[in-house]
Design a protein around this motif. Structure first.
Motif, short mmCIF file in Angstrom:
data_model
loop_
_atom_site.label_atom_id
_atom_site.label_comp_id
_atom_site.label_asym_id
_atom_site.label_seq_id
_atom_site.Cartn_x
_atom_site.Cartn_y
_atom_site.Cartn_z
N UNK A 132 0.88 -1.31 -0.22
CA UNK A 132 0.05 -0.01 -0.25
C UNK A 132 0.74 1.14 0.11
N UNK A 133 0.18 2.45 -0.26
CA UNK A 133 0.83 3.28 -0.58
C UNK A 133 1.80 4.05 0.74
N UNK A 134 1.33 3.76 2.00
CA UNK A 134 2.06 4.20 3.13
C UNK A 134 3.07 3.28 3.59
N UNK A 135 2.81 2.01 3.25
CA UNK A 135 3.93 0.87 3.45
C UNK A 135 5.09 1.26 2.26
N UNK A 136 4.70 1.42 1.18
CA UNK A 136 5.80 1.67 0.22
C UNK A 136 6.70 2.93 0.59
N UNK A 137 5.91 3.83 1.08
CA UNK A 137 6.82 5.02 1.61
C UNK A 137 7.74 4.80 2.78
N UNK A 138 7.22 3.89 3.64
CA UNK A 138 8.22 3.31 4.80
C UNK A 138 9.18 2.39 4.08
N UNK A 139 9.02 1.62 3.23
CA UNK A 139 9.86 0.91 2.41
C UNK A 139 10.84 1.57 1.87
N UNK A 140 10.61 2.51 1.19
CA UNK A 140 11.67 3.49 0.50
C UNK A 140 12.58 4.33 1.35
N UNK A 141 11.76 4.65 2.52
CA UNK A 141 12.64 5.35 3.43
C UNK A 141 13.63 4.53 4.17
#
Length: 117
Positions: free
Chosen positions: A55-64
């Motif tokens: 999901x979008x928030x999980x993708x942001x956490x992953x990329x961070x």
């Protein structure tokens, strides 16, 4: 034969060593970054995980989380590069001050010689 001539040119050119030294840290950074990304891709492939499925928030956490080691690596490499540049600047300032002292001493010597005439 031309290789020997190139080697002699490098040995005679003090700036060649400086240029080589300036390129060393970015090349190390690029190799380590590429190695990290390749390792990450292999890890994700072996685990069977696809970041596009997040999901979008999980993708942001992953990329961070994935990009923070790279950011830290480049921060450290930048610190070393800046330290080296400051050291070179300090050396240049000392050489300039020494040359100015020699110039002042020479002018005093010339001025002292003219007064004696």
């Amino acid at each position: 034969m031309t290789q020997g001539a190139d080697t002699e040119d490098i040995l005679d050119d003090p700036l060649a060593e400086d240029r080589r030294e300036r390129r060393r840290l970015p090349v190390i950074g690029l190799w380590l970054s590429a190695l990290y990304v390749v390792g990450l891709v292999i890890y994700l492939a072996v685990q069977g995980q696809n970041p596009a499925d997040l999901r979008l928030n999980e993708l942001g956490d992953f990329l961070g989380g994935v990009s923070s080691p790279l950011a830290f690596l480049w921060l450290v490499l930048g610190f070393f590069q800046q330290s080296r540049e400051i050291r070179l600047s300090n050396k240049a300032l000392h050489l300039q001050a020494r040359e100015m002292r020699r110039s002042v001493d020479e002018r005093r010597r010339i001025a002292g010689g003219k007064q004696g005439e």
